[in-house]
Design a protein around this motif. Structure first.
Motif, PDB file in Angstrom:
ATOM      1  N   UNK A   1       0.847  -1.204   0.000  1.00 37.31           N
ATOM      2  CA  UNK A   1       0.000   0.000   0.000  1.00 37.31           C
ATOM      3  C   UNK A   1       0.877   1.247   0.000  1.00 37.31           C
ATOM      4  N   UNK A   2       1.899   1.253   0.877  1.00 40.56           N
ATOM      5  CA  UNK A   2       2.786   2.414   0.957  1.00 40.56           C
ATOM      6  C   UNK A   2       3.615   2.609  -0.289  1.00 40.56           C
ATOM      7  N   UNK A   3       4.143   1.516  -0.844  1.00 43.94           N
ATOM      8  CA  UNK A   3       4.971   1.625  -2.047  1.00 43.94           C
ATOM      9  C   UNK A   3       4.162   2.146  -3.228  1.00 43.94           C
ATOM     10  N   UNK A   4       2.949   1.647  -3.384  1.00 45.87           N
ATOM     11  CA  UNK A   4       2.103   2.087  -4.496  1.00 45.87           C
ATOM     12  C   UNK A   4       1.745   3.560  -4.365  1.00 45.87           C
ATOM     13  N   UNK A   5       1.391   3.971  -3.154  1.00 47.24           N
ATOM     14  CA  UNK A   5       1.050   5.378  -2.942  1.00 47.24           C
ATOM     15  C   UNK A   5       2.263   6.274  -3.187  1.00 47.24           C
ATOM     16  N   UNK A   6       3.425   5.832  -2.753  1.00 49.57           N
ATOM     17  CA  UNK A   6       4.654   6.619  -2.970  1.00 49.57           C
ATOM     18  C   UNK A   6       4.897   6.877  -4.446  1.00 49.57           C
ATOM     19  N   UNK A   7       4.781   5.844  -5.261  1.00 48.87           N
ATOM     20  CA  UNK A   7       5.050   6.002  -6.684  1.00 48.87           C
ATOM     21  C   UNK A   7       4.004   6.868  -7.365  1.00 48.87           C
ATOM     22  N   UNK A   8       2.783   6.830  -6.897  1.00 47.49           N
ATOM     23  CA  UNK A   8       1.743   7.690  -7.472  1.00 47.49           C
ATOM     24  C   UNK A   8       1.992   9.155  -7.099  1.00 47.49           C
ATOM     25  N   UNK A   9       2.408   9.361  -5.866  1.00 51.25           N
ATOM     26  CA  UNK A   9       2.733  10.727  -5.448  1.00 51.25           C
ATOM     27  C   UNK A   9       3.946  11.258  -6.232  1.00 51.25           C
ATOM     28  N   UNK A  10       4.940  10.421  -6.439  1.00 54.62           N
ATOM     29  CA  UNK A  10       6.102  10.841  -7.232  1.00 54.62           C
ATOM     30  C   UNK A  10       5.691  11.127  -8.678  1.00 54.62           C
ATOM     31  N   UNK A  11       4.799  10.309  -9.233  1.00 53.56           N
ATOM     32  CA  UNK A  11       4.341  10.529 -10.606  1.00 53.56           C
ATOM     33  C   UNK A  11       3.589  11.847 -10.722  1.00 53.56           C
ATOM     34  N   UNK A  12       2.785  12.168  -9.693  1.00 51.88           N
ATOM     35  CA  UNK A  12       2.039  13.428  -9.718  1.00 51.88           C
ATOM     36  C   UNK A  12       2.993  14.623  -9.662  1.00 51.88           C
ATOM     37  N   UNK A  13       4.011  14.533  -8.809  1.00 44.55           N
ATOM     38  CA  UNK A  13       4.986  15.627  -8.715  1.00 44.55           C
ATOM     39  C   UNK A  13       5.810  15.742  -9.996  1.00 44.55           C
ATOM     40  N   UNK A  14       6.172  14.603 -10.569  1.00 45.16           N
ATOM     41  CA  UNK A  14       6.956  14.609 -11.809  1.00 45.16           C
ATOM     42  C   UNK A  14       6.204  15.287 -12.934  1.00 45.16           C
ATOM     43  N   UNK A  15       4.894  15.027 -13.000  1.00 46.79           N
ATOM     44  CA  UNK A  15       4.081  15.652 -14.044  1.00 46.79           C
ATOM     45  C   UNK A  15       4.017  17.164 -13.844  1.00 46.79           C
ATOM     46  N   UNK A  16       3.928  17.590 -12.601  1.00 50.12           N
ATOM     47  CA  UNK A  16       3.830  19.023 -12.324  1.00 50.12           C
ATOM     48  C   UNK A  16       5.150  19.744 -12.611  1.00 50.12           C
ATOM     49  N   UNK A  17       6.266  19.064 -12.339  1.00 46.10           N
ATOM     50  CA  UNK A  17       7.574  19.699 -12.528  1.00 46.10           C
ATOM     51  C   UNK A  17       8.204  19.358 -13.879  1.00 46.10           C
ATOM     52  N   UNK A  18       7.599  18.435 -14.588  1.00 52.07           N
ATOM     53  CA  UNK A  18       8.121  17.989 -15.884  1.00 52.07           C
ATOM     54  C   UNK A  18       9.537  17.413 -15.740  1.00 52.07           C
ATOM     55  N   UNK A  19       9.683  16.510 -14.773  1.00 51.24           N
ATOM     56  CA  UNK A  19      10.957  15.816 -14.558  1.00 51.24           C
ATOM     57  C   UNK A  19      10.668  14.327 -14.453  1.00 51.24           C
ATOM     58  N   UNK A  20      11.661  13.455 -14.616  1.00 53.03           N
ATOM     59  CA  UNK A  20      11.433  12.017 -14.452  1.00 53.03           C
ATOM     60  C   UNK A  20      11.091  11.667 -13.002  1.00 53.03           C
TER      61      UNK A  20
END
Length: 733
Positions: free
Chosen positions: A127-146
């Motif tokens: 649960x924690x790992x999946x949420x972490x990667x989704x949060x990172x994906x959301x931030x990456x999209x906002x900042x336009x970084x990998x």
């Protein structure tokens, strides 16, 4: 399919991490297990508040054993959040029923068991790992970084290259809408930075100290009535008559209700939780209900059960030991080996019924209406509580709302939800919310006790004093036979230390079991029941063969598949300085047991005066749970379990006379007093790591009694083959 594959399929594909933003209005937030208004639910297990606080919806109740502290560490390890910024809320068992077992399918059959948390470790990590990667994906999209360039830390996503930071609360809505192409792997133990490295205090410790914590017995709601219950004093008896008119005019009395098989049209459910013969007085206050119950004239139909006694049952058990039992384990040819043995050692051990004796007695508040049942209670098994309430109310399980309260002790007693069925039946009858409470005397005399047993041992020794043949025959209370009269096997739980959970290597072994029943009920109890018998007899064999008790156990474990056995044994022997010189009347004793996957070895140091006064000075304990998650929590479990076991050894026993349980309160069922508590030294060096992450709450209980009794023998020359020790004359000269 591997465990990880199952978790991924159940949690991710099966809906456990079904992603989607769900912002609940205030009106929908009243039910236990629903996120508060404004919280973003990322799955049934996890929500994030606008402040960035992480909310873990946990199906595990907290009973003072630190279960929820471990759950916080599981989540924080993967999510990269500060454990102090994780809030736990109880998951709603009704939601599990309505949403395709969204909790119990990934978590397994013990998901709702308020005790061990280890079976949910991989689930909550995922649960924690999946949420972490989704949060990172959301931030990456906002900042336009990998996304791979970002890190999660302290409830935020960080971009090390730019120093930018976005809190979880800022990202939650966008993250909840993201579906990953592939679920991330959880961290292996070698990569853990929190689990095993950092202790987390019990989350409700402060509320226990300041009194703000709400146990089931504390719950109150407007318009609530109170119910006091009295069961047939002879378990299994039926209600013949009662005179409600004699108490109807007493202060506060609302009504008198009869419960029992003759008044129950429902079908029994799991754990034999049907109504038992009882009378209940309902009043405006518990004291008024209790006073009226004491004054109520009642007649019981006890039949032949009124002649039952502990002495009579003991005679039955002993008679069965003269006949072959059901074979639980067979290796080699024991009869032949016994004939050629140089010495045959024989002994018979007895262990009594034990009451769980939690400080908080059974209680439940029920409110039954035409379309729903609400329950407020301290329970060890929410799922069973839901089933029992549905059955007794006649409503479907999705109309049962369980509101779990803090638990004031359980130890196996709160598995069955006897009080739930009674509270629902009474609330349904009176049409108002009712809190039903068992008095301490009802707890003592209507228990589901730890099964009693009598165990016969024989060991054949060779010329070197080592065992060549090993025979065990036990007659013990079988709760499986009690629940199913057609049961023909042997109780696996009762026999674990004697057979399946025992890696002692002897060429010829025969273990037999006679399932017995009496007029009282028995069931699960903290720790396996046969450790006293086994480890005490091992000491007898060591003495008869002229072998040091630790050395004999090393020899018996020479072929053990699990290296943890010898690692734990060596650890405790070293740390306790086994064999050190001690004055006359003072000695050490050892025992080692496997319980719930946790190998636990203890060395007790005791002294006995010539007048027979016993002092337990210290107990050293080493164990192998594999990996320690919360070091302080494990230490507390070891200390608490050992003192629990010491109380069993010194004082506790349930006896029967004229069909009735004799003991009624703590005056005749005494528990360990503070002046009797010994020093407990916990040693972590026996842990083996690997893939194991076993629970720690039950394993420290079984070795206590044999370790103490073995020390008594070495100090006095007196062999103790039954307990409690308070019944024994330990004088020596």
């Amino acid at each position: 399919m591997t465990r990880r594959q199952f978790v991924l399929q159940s949690v991710v594909l099966g809906g456990g991490l079904a992603i989607g933003m769900r912002v609940l209005p205030e009106s929908a937030a009243a039910n236990v297990g629903d996120p508060a208004a404004g919280d973003i639910e990322m799955s049934a297990w996890l929500a994030i508040a606008p402040t960035g606080t992480v909310i873990l919806q946990t199906p595990k109740g907290e009973a003072g054993n630190g279960t929820n502290s471990s759950m916080v560490l599981y989540l924080s390890e993967e999510l990269g959040c500060d454990p102090t910024k994780v809030k736990l809320e109880p998951a709603q068992v009704r939601r599990d029923f309505r949403e395709n077992k969204v909790y119990s399918r990934p978590g397994g059959h013990e998901t709702w068991f308020a005790g061990r948390s280890n079976e949910l470790r991989e689930v909550v990590q995922q649960v924690g790992a999946s949420a972490r990667e989704r949060l990172k994906a959301a931030a990456a999209a906002q900042w336009n970084v990998p996304a791979a360039d970002l890190v999660s830390k302290d409830n935020a996503i960080l971009d090390p290259a730019s120093g930018r930071r976005l809190g979880y609360g800022e990202l939650a809505a966008a993250a909840a809408a993201i579906t990953l192409s592939k679920e991330p792997a959880i961290k292996p133990p070698s990569a853990w930075t929190l689990m095993g490295k950092r202790s987390v205090k019990q989350l409700n410790a402060a509320s226990k100290v300041d009194g703000s914590g709400i146990y089931g017995i504390d719950f109150h709601m407007p318009g609530m009535l109170y119910a006091a219950v009295r069961h047939a004093p002879v378990q299994g008896a039926r209600l013949r008559s009662f005179d409600a008119a004699a108490v109807n005019s007493m202060p506060g009395v609302v009504t008198v209700i009869a419960l029992g098989p003759e008044h129950d049209t429902s079908t029994p459910v799991t754990f034999q939780s049907r109504l038992r013969a009882a009378v209940v007085v309902v009043a405006d206050h518990y004291w008024n209900a209790r006073k009226a119950l004491d004054a109520l004239p009642v007649e019981w139909d006890e039949g032949d059960l009124a002649t039952a006694s502990s002495t009579g049952y003991r005679d039955q058990y002993l008679a069965r030991l003269d006949t072959p039992g059901k074979v639980a384990k067979s290796v080699g040819d024991v009869p032949a080996a016994m004939k050629t043995a140089r010495t045959v050692v024989e002994a018979t051990y007895e262990s009594p019924y034990l009451e769980h004796a939690p400080m908080e007695p059974l209680n439940a508040t029920a409110h039954v209406t035409a379309d729903r049942v609400d329950l407020w209670l301290s329970t060890q098994q929410q799922e069973n509580a839901r089933m029992v309430a549905a059955e007794e109310s006649g409503l479907s399980e999705d109309r049962i709302f369980v509101h779990p309260m803090m638990v004031g002790g359980q130890f196996g007693r709160r598995n069955h939800n006897d009080e739930v069925r009674q509270a629902v039946a009474v609330a349904k009858a009176v049409g108002r919310p009712v809190k039903l409470i068992w008095a301490r005397e009802e707890m003592m005399r209507q228990g589901r006790y730890r099964p009693n047993a009598i165990t016969k041992f024989q060991a054949g020794l060779g010329p070197d004093g080592l065992p060549t043949a090993w025979f065990v025959r036990q007659a013990g209370h079988s709760f499986q036979l009690q629940q199913d009269p057609n049961f023909t096997g042997f109780d696996v739980i009762a026999m674990r230390p004697l057979s399946t959970e025992n890696e002692y290597s002897i060429d010829n072994i025969l273990v037999e079991f006679h399932p017995m029943v009496t007029n009282v009920m028995a069931h699960s109890f903290r720790g396996s029941g046969a450790g006293f018998q086994l480890e005490s007899f091992v000491d007898e064999v060591a003495h008869a063969g002229g072998t040091d008790p630790v050395e004999l156990r090393r020899w018996l474990l020479r072929n053990a598949k699990d290296p943890g056995w010898l690692k734990v044994l060596n650890e405790v022997a070293e740390k306790a300085d086994w064999g050190k010189p001690l004055p006359k009347g003072r000695a050490q004793g050892i025992a080692i047991i496997l319980d719930h996957g946790n190998i636990n070895a203890q060395i007790a140091e005791v002294s006995v005066t010539p007048q027979g006064d016993l002092t337990v000075h210290s107990i050293d304990v080493a164990f192998d749970c594999g990996h320690v998650i919360n070091p302080d929590g494990v230490r507390a479990q070891m200390e608490g379990g050992i003192l629990f076991g010491l109380s069993n050894a010194l004082h506790e026993e349930i006896t029967i006379e004229k069909g009735r349980v004799v003991q009624g309160n703590f005056d005749d069922y005494p528990l360990l007093r503070i002046n009797e508590a010994c020093e407990v030294r916990v040693h972590f060096g026996g842990n083996s790591g690997g893939d194991k992450c076993a629970p720690c709450g039950e394993a420290p209980v079984p070795p206590v009694t044999p370790a103490v009794c073995n020390a008594i023998f070495r100090a006095t020359g007196k062999r103790v083959r039954s307990f409690p020790l308070s019944r024994h004359d330990l004088r020596w000269s």
